[in-house]
Scaffold this active site. Sequence first.
Site, PDB file in Angstrom:
ATOM      1  N   HIS A 132       0.817  -1.218   0.000  1.00 28.67           N
ATOM      2  CA  HIS A 132       0.000   0.000   0.000  1.00 28.67           C
ATOM      3  C   HIS A 132       0.853   1.271   0.000  1.00 28.67           C
ATOM      4  CE1 HIS A 132       0.808   1.071   4.207  1.00 28.67           C
ATOM      5  NE2 HIS A 132       0.905  -0.245   4.390  1.00 28.67           N
ATOM      6  N   HIS A 141      12.219  -0.748 -12.229  1.00 30.84           N
ATOM      7  CA  HIS A 141      11.994  -2.181 -12.428  1.00 30.84           C
ATOM      8  C   HIS A 141      12.016  -2.874 -11.069  1.00 30.84           C
ATOM      9  CE1 HIS A 141      13.595  -6.133 -14.515  1.00 30.84           C
ATOM     10  NE2 HIS A 141      12.555  -6.362 -13.741  1.00 30.84           N
TER      11      HIS A 141
HETATM   12  C1  LIG Z   1      24.241  -5.944  -7.363  1.00 29.33           C
HETATM   13  C2  LIG Z   1      24.651  -6.240  -8.784  1.00 29.33           C
HETATM   14  C3  LIG Z   1      24.013  -5.217  -9.730  1.00 29.33           C
HETATM   15  C4  LIG Z   1      26.155  -6.155  -8.870  1.00 29.33           C
HETATM   16  O1  LIG Z   1      26.572  -6.510 -10.133  1.00 29.33           O
HETATM   17  P1  LIG Z   1      28.107  -6.204 -10.571  1.00 29.33           P
HETATM   18  O2  LIG Z   1      28.351  -4.735 -10.493  1.00 29.33           O
HETATM   19  O3  LIG Z   1      28.327  -6.916 -11.877  1.00 29.33           O
HETATM   20  O4  LIG Z   1      28.944  -6.835  -9.373  1.00 29.33           O
HETATM   21  P2  LIG Z   1      29.930  -8.093  -9.353  1.00 29.33           P
HETATM   22  O5  LIG Z   1      29.238  -9.340  -9.787  1.00 29.33           O
HETATM   23  O6  LIG Z   1      31.190  -7.681 -10.052  1.00 29.33           O
HETATM   24  O7  LIG Z   1      30.212  -8.211  -7.766  1.00 29.33           O
HETATM   25  C5  LIG Z   1      30.905  -7.203  -7.047  1.00 29.33           C
HETATM   26  C6  LIG Z   1      30.950  -7.627  -5.594  1.00 29.33           C
HETATM   27  O8  LIG Z   1      29.628  -7.506  -5.034  1.00 29.33           O
HETATM   28  C7  LIG Z   1      29.185  -8.786  -4.562  1.00 29.33           C
HETATM   29  N1  LIG Z   1      27.772  -8.899  -4.928  1.00 29.33           N
HETATM   30  C8  LIG Z   1      27.239  -8.889  -6.169  1.00 29.33           C
HETATM   31  N2  LIG Z   1      25.911  -8.980  -6.130  1.00 29.33           N
HETATM   32  C9  LIG Z   1      25.580  -9.061  -4.829  1.00 29.33           C
HETATM   33  C10 LIG Z   1      24.349  -9.184  -4.167  1.00 29.33           C
HETATM   34  N3  LIG Z   1      23.177  -9.248  -4.842  1.00 29.33           N
HETATM   35  N4  LIG Z   1      24.357  -9.222  -2.813  1.00 29.33           N
HETATM   36  C11 LIG Z   1      25.533  -9.180  -2.124  1.00 29.33           C
HETATM   37  N5  LIG Z   1      26.743  -9.053  -2.702  1.00 29.33           N
HETATM   38  C12 LIG Z   1      26.768  -9.003  -4.056  1.00 29.33           C
HETATM   39  C13 LIG Z   1      30.032  -9.821  -5.287  1.00 29.33           C
HETATM   40  O9  LIG Z   1      30.125 -11.022  -4.537  1.00 29.33           O
HETATM   41  C14 LIG Z   1      31.346  -9.082  -5.376  1.00 29.33           C
HETATM   42  O10 LIG Z   1      32.002  -9.152  -4.144  1.00 29.33           O
HETATM   43  P3  LIG Z   1      33.577  -9.486  -4.055  1.00 29.33           P
HETATM   44  O11 LIG Z   1      34.258  -8.337  -4.732  1.00 29.33           O
HETATM   45  O12 LIG Z   1      33.826  -9.546  -2.573  1.00 29.33           O
HETATM   46  O13 LIG Z   1      33.761 -10.782  -4.764  1.00 29.33           O
HETATM   47  C15 LIG Z   1      24.167  -7.668  -9.228  1.00 29.33           C
HETATM   48  O14 LIG Z   1      24.977  -8.705  -8.668  1.00 29.33           O
HETATM   49  C16 LIG Z   1      22.731  -7.946  -8.862  1.00 29.33           C
HETATM   50  O15 LIG Z   1      22.408  -8.450  -7.788  1.00 29.33           O
HETATM   51  N6  LIG Z   1      21.831  -7.589  -9.794  1.00 29.33           N
HETATM   52  C17 LIG Z   1      20.415  -7.791  -9.652  1.00 29.33           C
HETATM   53  C18 LIG Z   1      19.896  -8.311 -10.979  1.00 29.33           C
HETATM   54  C19 LIG Z   1      18.404  -8.508 -11.008  1.00 29.33           C
HETATM   55  O16 LIG Z   1      17.749  -8.820 -10.044  1.00 29.33           O
HETATM   56  N7  LIG Z   1      17.859  -8.317 -12.217  1.00 29.33           N
HETATM   57  C20 LIG Z   1      16.470  -8.496 -12.490  1.00 29.33           C
HETATM   58  C21 LIG Z   1      16.305  -9.319 -13.713  1.00 29.33           C
HETATM   59  S1  LIG Z   1      14.639  -9.721 -14.034  1.00 29.33           S
END
Ligand SMILES: CC(C)(COP(=O)(O)OP(=O)(O)OC[C@H]1O[C@@H](n2cnc3c(N)ncnc32)[C@H](O)[C@@H]1OP(=O)(O)O)[C@@H](O)C(=O)NCCC(=O)NCCS
Length: 211
Positions: A132, A141
């Site tokens: 709500h 998104h």
């Molecule tokens: C948060 C996010 C954007 C980061 O992506 P990125 O910039 O490519 O980051 P990386 O994969 O290079 O990770 C960087 C660091 O953050 C950490 N990390 C990445 N995603 C994380 C998450 N969701 N929660 C906690 N830590 C996360 C990684 O483990 C890494 O840590 P390290 O350096 O200690 O190894 C991505 O992981 C994510 O969660 N995206 C959400 C996607 C989504 O839900 N999309 C919807 C599609 S329908």
Amino acid sequence: MLVGAGGHAKVVIEVARAQGRFEIVGVVDPRPPGPRVLGVPVLGGDEALPRLRADGVAWAFVALGGNALRERIGGELRAAGFRLATLVHPSAEVMPSATVGEGAVVMARVAVSAEARVDDLAILNTGAVVEHDNLIGAAAHVAPLAALAGNVRVGARALIGVGSAVRPGVSVGADAVVGAGAAVVADVPAGATVGGVPARPLRARGGAAAR
Ligand SMILES: CC(C)(COP(=O)(O)OP(=O)(O)OC[C@H]1O[C@@H](n2cnc3c(N)ncnc32)[C@H](O)[C@@H]1OP(=O)(O)O)[C@@H](O)C(=O)NCCC(=O)NCCS
């Protein structure tokens, strides 16, 4: 007419078919993965848009997952004379006092609760819960199974990651990214990337701030 021929477009096509309000005449994409998407023909790239409008195609939908790109293309389609469709899957529960903007899609099994406002071009992805009085900004998104408690504000073009949870009353700034599975318990500044339980700013692998 849809813009975009990728994976998100497939889900959008299924939602539009289930809703039954629009006939989809085709997809426009400059680099489509194939000649058809779930049987819908690819009609060309952006150069096809004026001809489609002249041929009487009145409604368009931007089926692109990138938030800033979706917002930009939506503006261009409006300037070209298209109206942006609002697509809602029949299994979604949108309460009567909630509003959903033009060019927005509400996927299967989403819940949108009392007096929530979902602005234009937003995506509420499969199974998301928008409680709500939420305000979901333009071209934001909310990813699958994300849960936003009451009075949450999500800024324009923000991404709330898959399976994350947001505490009541929290504001997520414009262009912010909430990582998959996060628990957001405090406001997120505009443009920040946060993740974890509780959510903290994430650092890119090189050590610099991720965003
Ligand atoms: C948060 C996010 C954007 C980061 O992506 P990125 O910039 O490519 O980051 P990386 O994969 O290079 O990770 C960087 C660091 O953050 C950490 N990390 C990445 N995603 C994380 C998450 N969701 N929660 C906690 N830590 C996360 C990684 O483990 C890494 O840590 P390290 O350096 O200690 O190894 C991505 O992981 C994510 O969660 N995206 C959400 C996607 C989504 O839900 N999309 C919807 C599609 S329908």
